[in-house]
Design a protein around this motif. Structure first.
Motif, PDB file in Angstrom:
ATOM      1  N   PHE A  19      -1.205   1.775   6.641  1.00  0.00           N
ATOM      2  CA  PHE A  19      -0.821   2.659   5.539  1.00  0.00           C
ATOM      3  C   PHE A  19       0.272   3.665   5.908  1.00  0.00           C
ATOM      4  N   GLY A  31       2.080   4.682   1.271  1.00  0.00           N
ATOM      5  CA  GLY A  31       2.217   5.061   2.670  1.00  0.00           C
ATOM      6  C   GLY A  31       2.116   6.558   2.893  1.00  0.00           C
ATOM      7  N   ALA A  80      -9.384   0.710   2.347  1.00  0.00           N
ATOM      8  CA  ALA A  80      -9.080   1.713   3.379  1.00  0.00           C
ATOM      9  C   ALA A  80     -10.354   2.273   4.001  1.00  0.00           C
ATOM     10  N   VAL A 104      -5.059   3.984   9.329  1.00  0.00           N
ATOM     11  CA  VAL A 104      -3.869   4.453   8.607  1.00  0.00           C
ATOM     12  C   VAL A 104      -2.600   4.049   9.353  1.00  0.00           C
ATOM     13  N   ILE A 117      -6.169   8.132   2.002  1.00  0.00           N
ATOM     14  CA  ILE A 117      -5.495   7.836   3.274  1.00  0.00           C
ATOM     15  C   ILE A 117      -4.865   9.086   3.886  1.00  0.00           C
ATOM     16  N   TYR A 175       0.830  -1.210   0.000  1.00  0.00           N
ATOM     17  CA  TYR A 175       0.000   0.000   0.000  1.00  0.00           C
ATOM     18  C   TYR A 175       0.864   1.259   0.000  1.00  0.00           C
TER      19      TYR A 175
END
Length: 351
Positions: free
Chosen positions: A333, A159, A286, A329, A266, A157
């Motif tokens: 993420f 970031g 997400a 998150v 995100i 994913y």
């Protein structure tokens, strides 16, 4: 081991920001990194300029020559391509230098080749690419269904830098600000955003803000004017600090016709701005509907407005939503996770 990371050009966009994050944060005692891309506004974000070479945005033969020279001079072992064009560059270079060279491809978006000539797309990835990074499981599954070797594919994913996108609980304010942060292009469907503003024109405390630039700028401005919404909808142009814009919004909308996994989702969750998004691509990985945001099944003005008014009227629910979103998150993420997993892909290429 030496790694060369490529992208087309340094304009504002998801793949380009991903490239800049790698350039800023990749670090490993056993790896040395070099970077190449066409020019653009994001060049100012490049920190290691001594390891960066500029590519032409039109002279492909010149680019191939420069890359071959760099690969020989720096003894490059791995190329990380961040577009399908860069995969093609890498494949050509590999054939021309007649030496082992691993190719890693991060697939950021839907390409013309996979839509128009799927057999050639499948051949290119299966034959010439060693590792494929997808930015969502949705895209990983699409590639597997298209016949791409599943053993090559790994979801990593995108970031968020949690120090840049700091979490902030919002106080309830008199005015309620709705935003969209996206390139002003047809696929982002700003017309729906304007429809939503039009539908809520009689709610004087709700204002709408469009951040971004692109080819549809004038058409969007004309639509706002034609609907007599100039006091309701403001166009802000390109924003240099997206985290500031997102924090200033009470809700962020995503109205696109198609998406793979947009960073803005995100980023919004990270800073504490609730997201209401069309359910496209990997967004649902997400945004868990009703828990970390709201998903809309179709491009329905009514459905978007319903969730906007729900968040505007229920401050307690809004707080619960953004706290769960920030936790999601932090868990799945973060930028640190993205960098660590990407480094592992490079190291796997050496085995």
């Amino acid at each position: 081991m030496n790694v060369l990371i490529l992208t087309d050009k340094l304009i504002m966009g998801g793949a380009e920001m991903y490239f800049c994050k790698l350039e800023n944060y990749l670090n490993h005692p056993g790896l040395t990194f070099y970077y190449a891309a066409g020019t653009g506004d994001l060049y100012k974000k490049i920190k290691n300029k001594q390891h960066f070479i500029e590519l032409s945005r039109s002279n492909h033969l010149q680019n191939l020559k420069r890359l071959i020279s760099l690969i020989h001079d720096k003894n490059i072992s791995v190329i990380h391509a961040n577009s399908l064009r860069m995969v093609m560059y890498s494949t050509c270079v590999k054939k021309m230098i007649h030496r082992p060279l691993k190719i890693v491809y991060t697939k950021h978006n839907v390409t013309i080749l996979e839509r128009k000539v799927p057999n050639l797309f499948r051949y290119l990835l299966n034959k010439h690419v060693d590792r494929i990074i997808t930015v969502s499981d949705f895209e990983k599954e699409n590639l597997e269904e298209a016949g791409i070797d599943q053993n090559k594919i790994k979801t990593i994913y995108n970031g968020v830098d949690l120090e840049q996108f700091l979490f902030e609980l919002k106080e309830k304010r008199k005015m309620f600000h709705i935003g969209i942060l996206a390139r002003l292009s047809e696929e982002k469907n700003h017309e729906l955003f304007i429809d939503i503003a039009d539908h809520l024109r009689d709610r004087p405390n709700i204002l709408f803000h469009i951040a971004g630039d692109g080819p549809e700028k004038q058409r969007i401005a004309d639509q706002i004017k034609a609907r007599n919404l100039t006091d309701k909808v403001k166009m802000l142009g390109e924003v240099q600090n997206p985290e500031t814009f997102i924090k200033e919004m009470d809700v962020l909308l995503l109205t696109s016709y198609r998406e793979v996994f947009p960073m803005v989702i995100i980023e919004s969750m990270a800073v504490g701005t609730p997201i209401i998004s069309i359910n496209q691509g990997g967004i649902k990985e997400a945004v868990i509907d009703g828990e970390t945001g709201f998903l809309i099944k179709s491009h329905s003005t009514t459905d978007f407005c319903k969730q906007i008014l729900r968040l505007e009227s229920d401050h307690r629910q809004r707080l619960q939503l953004i706290e769960r979103a920030r936790g999601k998150v932090e868990k799945d993420f973060s930028l640190n996770q993205m960098i660590h997993q990407t480094l592992k892909e490079y190291l796997n290429c050496s085995q």
